[in-house]
Design a protein around this motif. Structure first.
Motif, short mmCIF file in Angstrom:
data_model
loop_
_atom_site.label_atom_id
_atom_site.label_comp_id
_atom_site.label_asym_id
_atom_site.label_seq_id
_atom_site.Cartn_x
_atom_site.Cartn_y
_atom_site.Cartn_z
N ARG A 1 0.83 -1.21 0.00
CA ARG A 1 0.00 0.00 0.00
C ARG A 1 0.86 1.26 0.00
O ARG A 1 0.52 2.26 -0.66
CB ARG A 1 -0.94 -0.01 1.20
CG ARG A 1 -2.09 -0.99 1.08
CD ARG A 1 -3.14 -0.77 2.17
NE ARG A 1 -2.63 -1.18 3.48
CZ ARG A 1 -2.78 -2.40 3.97
NH1 ARG A 1 -3.39 -3.34 3.27
NH2 ARG A 1 -2.32 -2.70 5.17
N ALA A 2 1.99 1.20 0.71
CA ALA A 2 2.91 2.34 0.68
C ALA A 2 3.47 2.54 -0.73
O ALA A 2 3.67 3.68 -1.18
CB ALA A 2 4.04 2.11 1.67
N ALA A 3 3.73 1.44 -1.44
CA ALA A 3 4.22 1.54 -2.81
C ALA A 3 3.17 2.16 -3.73
O ALA A 3 3.49 2.96 -4.61
CB ALA A 3 4.62 0.16 -3.32
N LEU B 1 1.29 6.83 -6.89
CA LEU B 1 0.25 7.84 -7.17
C LEU B 1 0.78 9.26 -6.98
O LEU B 1 0.25 10.21 -7.57
CB LEU B 1 -0.95 7.60 -6.26
CG LEU B 1 -1.79 6.34 -6.57
CD1 LEU B 1 -2.84 6.13 -5.49
CD2 LEU B 1 -2.44 6.48 -7.95
N ALA B 2 1.81 9.40 -6.16
CA ALA B 2 2.39 10.73 -5.92
C ALA B 2 3.27 11.19 -7.07
O ALA B 2 3.64 12.37 -7.13
CB ALA B 2 3.18 10.72 -4.62
N LEU C 1 -1.77 6.03 -17.09
CA LEU C 1 -1.16 7.36 -17.21
C LEU C 1 -2.23 8.42 -17.39
O LEU C 1 -3.32 8.17 -17.92
CB LEU C 1 -0.20 7.38 -18.41
CG LEU C 1 0.94 6.35 -18.36
CD1 LEU C 1 1.77 6.42 -19.64
CD2 LEU C 1 1.83 6.59 -17.14
N THR C 2 -1.92 9.64 -16.96
CA THR C 2 -2.86 10.75 -17.14
C THR C 2 -2.98 11.07 -18.62
O THR C 2 -2.02 10.97 -19.40
CB THR C 2 -2.36 11.99 -16.39
OG1 THR C 2 -1.03 12.30 -16.82
CG2 THR C 2 -2.36 11.75 -14.89
N GLY C 3 -4.17 11.48 -19.03
CA GLY C 3 -4.39 11.77 -20.43
C GLY C 3 -4.51 10.49 -21.25
O GLY C 3 -4.77 9.40 -20.72
N ALA D 1 -6.21 0.92 -3.83
CA ALA D 1 -6.23 2.02 -2.85
C ALA D 1 -4.90 2.08 -2.14
O ALA D 1 -4.32 1.04 -1.79
CB ALA D 1 -7.35 1.80 -1.85
N GLY D 2 -4.41 3.29 -1.92
CA GLY D 2 -3.16 3.47 -1.24
C GLY D 2 -3.32 3.51 0.27
O GLY D 2 -4.39 3.46 0.81
#
Length: 313
Positions: A234-236, A241-242, A270-272, A312-313
């Motif tokens: 979850r930390a990964a 996500l950051a 990826l975004t977009g 989920a993170g």
């Protein structure tokens, strides 16, 4: 992202244990010769086994710390489990084997003991030295467990650093073994019978066998490729996500490749909606960012399937 304490502290823990065990082994050997007590001989074999084990653990740390090269792109981190496995097998064969065998022989052919005062003095000194070593291992393990919000026992069984686990369990067994040996020798002195002394030797051997089997099993699991615990995964996810350009994470797997070293594989969206070439460049950049995280040896990422649920993170 990883869960283990620095290698320098682990080395200090092993070196302190090596010095303590070497001194204790020598003293116990002399006491075993002078007293003829079966429990003292069991304790001597235990300490010599522990001394040899610490040498194996130092070799493990040195060889496991070698950097990656062409033939070993993920480094040599798993060597630490091989040498730690050798140490655990040595504890089982030498420490447990000699103690149990001699205890049985003493039951079949009992021999009187003498110079009990020597035995008590040596055991008292051994308890102090083993206690100092144990406190260092306990302090390191306790600090690492607190940083991960874990119980001490849970951390000792799950940590990817086999050296701290080995020293902690071996020193704990040594302290318990000294108490057993003292009781056996005391009963021998009070009753004049060698049976309690022989039973003490057997009990020390059984204790060492249990500790050795636990250590063997944990090293075996890491050698065959044990994954990280869910909290670390979850930390990964949160770390991915950051990163810029990552919209969501759908797969993450962390596999230990050494003490405090993991290799990450996963899938991200990826975004977009970048073109194929742009997506390939973006993934490569994310992999490089992940690989710069302390404790992460490398990463391989792919694009998520559209229908895959996000983690989920």
């Amino acid at each position: 992202m990883t869960d283990d304490s620095p290698q320098q502290e682990s080395t200090l823990t092993v070196v302190l244990a090596l010095a303590a065990n070497a001194l204790v082994a020598l003293a116990k050997t002399v006491a075993a010769v002078l007293t003829g007590a079966a429990s003292m001989l069991a304790e001597a074999s235990h300490s010599w086994a522990d001394t040899g084990n610490e040498v194996f653990l130092l070799v493990a740390q040195r060889r496991g710390a070698r950097p990656a090269d062409r033939t070993h792109p993920l480094g040599y981190g798993r060597e630490i489990y091989i040498w730690s496995l050798f140490a655990a097998i040595g504890l089982f064969a030498v420490g447990a084997g000699v103690s149990i065998t001699h205890g049985i022989q003493e039951l079949v052919h009992p021999e009187p003991a003498e110079n009990f005062t020597v035995a008590y003095v040596v055991l008292a000194v051994a308890f102090v030295l083993e206690g100092v070593s144990f406190l260092q291992a306990w302090r390191q393990a306790r600090s690492a467990a607190d940083s991960r919000d874990r119980e001490l026992w849970e951390h000792l069984l799950s940590t990817s650093d086999p050296t701290v686990r080995a020293v902690f369990f071996e020193d704990a067994a040594a302290l318990v073994g000294i108490v057993i040996a003292t009781a056996g020798i005391g009963a021998h002195q009070l009753t004049g019978s060698a049976v309690p002394d022989a039973v003490g030797s057997i009990l020390v051997g059984v204790l060492l066998a249990v500790v050795a089997l636990v250590l063997i099993d944990r090293n075996r699991r890491f050698l065959v490729g044990e994954g990280a615990d869910p909290e670390l995964e979850r930390a990964a996810v949160r770390a991915l996500l950051a990163l810029p350009g990552v919209a969501r994470v759908t797969q993450v797997r962390l596999e230990y490749v050494g003490a405090g070293r993991v290799f990450l594989t996963g899938a991200v969206d990826l975004t977009g909606n970048p073109a194929e070439d742009d997506a390939a460049h973006a993934l490569a950049a994310i992999e490089r960012d992940v690989a710069r995280t302390p404790g992460v040896i490398g990463a391989v990422l792919s694009l998520s399937e559209p229908e895959e649920p996000a983690l989920a993170g």
